[in-house]
Enzyme design. Structure first.
Site, mmCIF file in Angstrom:
data_model
loop_
_atom_site.group_PDB
_atom_site.id
_atom_site.type_symbol
_atom_site.label_atom_id
_atom_site.label_comp_id
_atom_site.label_asym_id
_atom_site.label_seq_id
_atom_site.Cartn_x
_atom_site.Cartn_y
_atom_site.Cartn_z
ATOM 1 N N SER A 15 0.828 -1.217 0.000
ATOM 2 C CA SER A 15 0.000 0.000 0.000
ATOM 3 C C SER A 15 0.858 1.261 0.000
ATOM 4 O O SER A 15 2.011 1.259 0.432
ATOM 5 C CB SER A 15 -0.911 0.017 1.227
HETATM 6 N N1 SAM Z 1 -0.853 -4.780 4.012
HETATM 7 C C1 SAM Z 1 -0.085 -5.046 2.829
HETATM 8 C C2 SAM Z 1 1.298 -4.482 2.901
HETATM 9 O O1 SAM Z 1 1.635 -3.812 3.874
HETATM 10 O O2 SAM Z 1 2.063 -4.749 1.974
HETATM 11 C C3 SAM Z 1 -0.764 -4.594 1.563
HETATM 12 C C4 SAM Z 1 -1.764 -5.541 1.168
HETATM 13 S S1 SAM Z 1 -2.376 -5.574 -0.458
HETATM 14 C C5 SAM Z 1 -2.947 -3.955 -0.756
HETATM 15 C C6 SAM Z 1 -3.844 -6.522 -0.057
HETATM 16 C C7 SAM Z 1 -3.543 -7.970 0.289
HETATM 17 O O3 SAM Z 1 -4.774 -8.567 0.707
HETATM 18 C C8 SAM Z 1 -3.041 -8.799 -0.887
HETATM 19 O O4 SAM Z 1 -1.808 -9.371 -0.556
HETATM 20 C C9 SAM Z 1 -4.127 -9.852 -1.074
HETATM 21 O O5 SAM Z 1 -3.632 -11.102 -1.504
HETATM 22 C C10 SAM Z 1 -4.710 -9.913 0.320
HETATM 23 N N2 SAM Z 1 -6.069 -10.467 0.404
HETATM 24 C C11 SAM Z 1 -7.131 -10.278 -0.407
HETATM 25 N N3 SAM Z 1 -8.195 -10.959 0.041
HETATM 26 C C12 SAM Z 1 -7.792 -11.595 1.180
HETATM 27 C C13 SAM Z 1 -8.436 -12.460 2.115
HETATM 28 N N4 SAM Z 1 -9.723 -12.827 2.014
HETATM 29 N N5 SAM Z 1 -7.728 -12.911 3.159
HETATM 30 C C14 SAM Z 1 -6.419 -12.572 3.318
HETATM 31 N N6 SAM Z 1 -5.759 -11.783 2.460
HETATM 32 C C15 SAM Z 1 -6.440 -11.286 1.414
#
Ligand code: SAM
Length: 222
Positions: free
Chosen positions: A67
């Site tokens: 992000s």
């Molecule tokens: N917090 C992260 C960082 O600091 O790098 C950024 C995360 S990215 C914007 C969103 C993440 O949510 C992705 O890695 C995606 O695979 C994960 N994601 C999406 N749906 C999800 C779910 N149901 N459970 C867990 N992770 C999920």
């Protein structure tokens, strides 16, 4: 919390980013301190390290993103994190947001649906000395084993507030969750005031990758 870092060529860029965050209204000194300690360049792909301190999201593996720093700071500030709080993160991604929470003294459980991302993040966080519990699974149903939580942060965009997450908050706990379409969402802070009483506050427009899962979007959402 972690004091083992030596000076690197990224230090000046990191401090410039912290100044930008202050100018954009981030005032929580602990958020600013944590982000000034954590080497974001270690959470991005090696070929993108020169962009690690631009205030933008960057691609990581599995077609996901780390992000934007402002978004990380804004969401963390909105959760009023204090040392010792139990925090659940949905969407470990690169592990950077989890590192910010751990640096602030929170007890963090982070869930990621892609095993490869979870493993990479766990290795980085461990190497930096952060005690984050990284789990693989569908975070839309939360993690009952660690509940109730003081704070829950969802770092992907949901079609609606996932009810299991709202129910895994402590009374007085706060949930940060982007809600809207698959491409654009508004960030809501949902506060649990009583056993069956929650209040949602809209903090404005953001853009996240979709939250995929039983209480989120289907896999092929666009
Ligand atoms: N917090 C992260 C960082 O600091 O790098 C950024 C995360 S990215 C914007 C969103 C993440 O949510 C992705 O890695 C995606 O695979 C994960 N994601 C999406 N749906 C999800 C779910 N149901 N459970 C867990 N992770 C999920």
């Amino acid at each position: 919390m972690i004091k083992h870092r030596t000076h690197t060529p990224f230090d000046a860029k990191r401090q410039a980013l912290i100044s930008q965050l202050k100018q954009r209204g981030i005032i929580d000194q602990e958020v600013l301190r944590a982000m000034s300690e954590i080497p974001r360049e270690k959470f991005v792909q090696p070929s993108l390290q020169s962009q690690a301190y631009e205030d933008s999201a960057l691609p990581i593996d599995e077609r996901q993103t780390i992000s934007q720093p402002f978004t990380v700071a804004f969401m963390t500030q909105a959760l009023h994190i204090q040392p010792g709080m139990k925090v659940l993160e949905i969407g470990t991604g690169s592990g950077y947001q989890a590192a910010v929470l751990a640096e602030m003294g929170a007890d963090v459980v982070s869930i990621e649906r892609h095993p490869k991302l979870s493993m990479q993040a766990r290795e980085k966080l461990n190497a930096m000395g952060y005690q984050v519990t990284c789990r693989v699974g569908d975070g839309t149903i939360g993690y009952q084993g660690g509940a109730p939580y003081d704070a829950i942060i969802v770092t992907a965009g949901a079609p609606d507030v996932p009810e299991p997450l709202a129910r895994q908050l402590k009374i007085g706990g706060r949930l940060a969750v982007p809600v809207g379409s698959a491409k654009r969402q508004n960030l809501f802070i949902v506060t649990r005031h009583a056993e069956e009483q929650w209040q949602a506050t809209d903090l404005g427009s953001f853009a996240f990758v979709p939250l995929i899962g039983v209480e989120g979007w289907e896999e092929d959402v666009r």
